[in-house]
Structures are given as structure tokens and as C-alpha cells.
Write an enzyme that holds these catalytic residues in place. Structure first.
Site, short mmCIF file in Angstrom:
data_model
loop_
_atom_site.label_atom_id
_atom_site.label_comp_id
_atom_site.label_asym_id
_atom_site.label_seq_id
_atom_site.Cartn_x
_atom_site.Cartn_y
_atom_site.Cartn_z
N GLU A 143 0.78 -1.26 0.08
CA GLU A 143 0.06 -0.09 0.04
C GLU A 143 0.85 1.29 0.02
O GLU A 143 1.94 1.31 0.79
CB GLU A 143 -0.96 0.09 1.21
CG GLU A 143 -1.87 1.27 1.18
CD GLU A 143 -2.77 0.92 2.70
OE1 GLU A 143 -3.64 1.81 2.92
OE2 GLU A 143 -2.95 -0.33 3.19
N GLU A 147 -3.11 10.54 2.70
CA GLU A 147 -4.12 10.81 3.71
C GLU A 147 -4.23 12.21 4.23
O GLU A 147 -3.25 12.71 4.67
CB GLU A 147 -4.19 9.82 4.74
CG GLU A 147 -4.03 8.28 4.59
CD GLU A 147 -3.86 7.27 5.42
OE1 GLU A 147 -4.57 6.41 5.62
OE2 GLU A 147 -2.90 7.60 6.01
#
Length: 260
Positions: A143, A147
Site C-alpha cells: 500500500e 491521507e
């Protein structure tokens, strides 16, 4: 009395200056702010509608204990050239493990390897929520994240995982409130490094000297969700408290170009 050619010259200058002044009053958009040209990218979507050949929407389940919601496809809206992801207090009818809220998650139909992912988005302000854009491979658990936490929308958080093991999270000041306007966030991923950009400005590099880097082709994803208030409480600033009306994050476009 002026000669005719002098009057004509003055008139031309005045018209030219007026045109320049008019242009200066209109804010100019950078190349990254413009809608992407599809032929220059391997995936490109300006969200004029839902493109089922490119995307699928998570529906009828939850991602696990950290997420205080279930995914519903109808919590994503495509209109006016934008995608809106919504959190509200109407739970999933079935299959969401009794989660009290619902929200939306977008994921690409195809997987993509090394290349550049860009998205233009407007995050949201509020304790307990996260707006994101990221690469993710469910099988390998690799990943790479962008964010923005609602508790501090003037801060960008970047992270990566290899085999589900967290690499090194890093935060940096954006210099603006990401909940007040659209900005372009990018991940440039290669075997040698991961580079994160904000509005074409390089903000972080990881070159794999501290930990190995993700290497598996991954889905392109975007989601907007509240934490459960347990293990996520310190990270997100506290539990999410529903404000009485839906909370939204907005995406102007997303695009990807494979590495040359």
C-alpha cells in the site's frame, strides 16, 4: 491637435492594456488543476459520470475493526464533473457488521504497477475522519497512501506498507486548509523510490534504504471514512461524532500514467 497616427497608436495601447488588465483579474489554473487529457494517461477520469469500465464501488461490507462504517455504493455521487464521497448515519441494510455509519470507497477495476497517480481533491474537516487517495493490493497487502485527517486538514500524512507491515509514516504542513479548496496530490512510484507531491511540489522521497518498498501491481483507490474511536482514536483526534447531516469529501479527477 494630435496627428492621426498618434491617436491611432494611443487607442491601440489602451485596448491592449485593457485586455491585459482583464486577463490579470481572472485567476490562472496550473496544468495539474486542469481536467486531464485522457490520451496522455493510462487511466483518466474527470467524473462526468460513473465509469463502470474503470471503477467499482465497495458495497455491503466493512473493511474491519478500524472502520466505523459499512460501504454503500449509493454513498458515492457523480455530478457536475466531480465525485462526492459521503458519510452519513444510515447504516448498511445487511452485511456491515452492525456499523452505525455508511460511506463510500472507489477502487479501480484493473491493477496498476509503477507509475504516477494524481488526484485533485477537497478533503473534509472534523475529528475522527480520513479522506484518502492510494495504491493498494489486497493479496500482498502492499500500500502507498495519501491521507488527510479531518482533525488537521492543513497537514498531509503519507505512508506505505509492504506485506501489511507499515513502513514509515510522515506528516508535513500543507500551508493551506485542504478542506477549503481543491488541490492536486500525487504519488510517483518506481522500483527505486516513492515520491509524494502536492500541487506539483515534491514533499517527500523514500528510496528504500530504510525499508523495502511496495512492488506489487495495485488497485487505485479513494475512500472517506470515520474511525471506530478505539485503536484509531489517538491517530484521528477522537471518536467521530455525527454532526447531524452528511459529511463529504470531493474529487475533481483522478489519473494514472505508467512509468516509462
Amino acid at each position: 491637435m494630435r496627428a492621426p497616427w498618434v491617436s491611432a497608436l494611443l487607442t491601440t495601447l489602451l485596448v491592449t492594456l485593457a485586455g491585459c488588465n482583464g486577463a490579470a483579474e481572472e485567476p490562472r489554473r496550473t496544468a495539474s488543476a486542469l481536467a486531464p487529457q485522457a490520451d496522455a494517461w493510462d487511466l483518466s477520469d474527470s467524473f462526468d459520470g460513473f465509469q463502470s469500465t474503470l471503477w467499482r464501488l465497495s458495497d455491503g461490507y466493512t473493511n474491519g475493526p478500524s472502520f466505523h462504517l459499512g460501504w454503500r455504493a449509493d454513498r458515492a455521487r457523480f455530478e457536475d464533473g466531480r465525485m462526492t464521497l459521503r458519510i452519513d448515519d444510515e447504516p448498511c441494510p445487511t452485511g456491515c457488521s452492525g456499523k452505525p455509519f455508511s460511506g463510500a470507497e472507489l477502487q479501480s477495476v484493473r491493477s496498476f504497477g509503477y507509475g504516477r497517480l494524481e488526484g485533485r481533491m477537497k478533503a473534509a474537516r472534523g475529528v475522527g475522519i480520513v479522506a484518502s487517495l492510494f495504491f493498494y493490493d489486497r493479496e500482498s497487502q502492499d500500500e502507498i497512501d495519501v491521507e488527510i485527517l479531518g482533525k488537521a486538514p492543513d497537514v498531509l500524512q503519507t505512508n506505505y506498507y509492504v506485506g501489511g507491515k507499515e513502513g514509515r509514516a510522515a506528516t508535513m504542513s500543507l500551508g493551506f486548509d485542504a478542506s477549503e479548496g481543491f488541490h492536486t496530490y500525487a504519488i510517483d512510484w518506481s522500483p527505486e523510490a516513492i515520491r509524494w507531491y502536492v500541487d506539483d511540489r515534491l514533499v517527500r522521497i523514500e528510496n528504500g534504504t530504510r525499508e523495502s518498498l511496495p512492488s506489487h501491481p495495485s488497485s487505485i483507490m479513494a475512500n472517506f471514512w470515520p474511525g471506530n474511536g478505539g485503536g484509531t482514536e489517538a491517530w484521528l483526534g477522537g471518536p467521530f461524532e455525527y454532526p447531524g447531516s452528511p459529511v463529504t469529501a470531493h474529487y475533481d479527477w483522478i489519473r494514472y500514467r505508467k512509468a516509462s
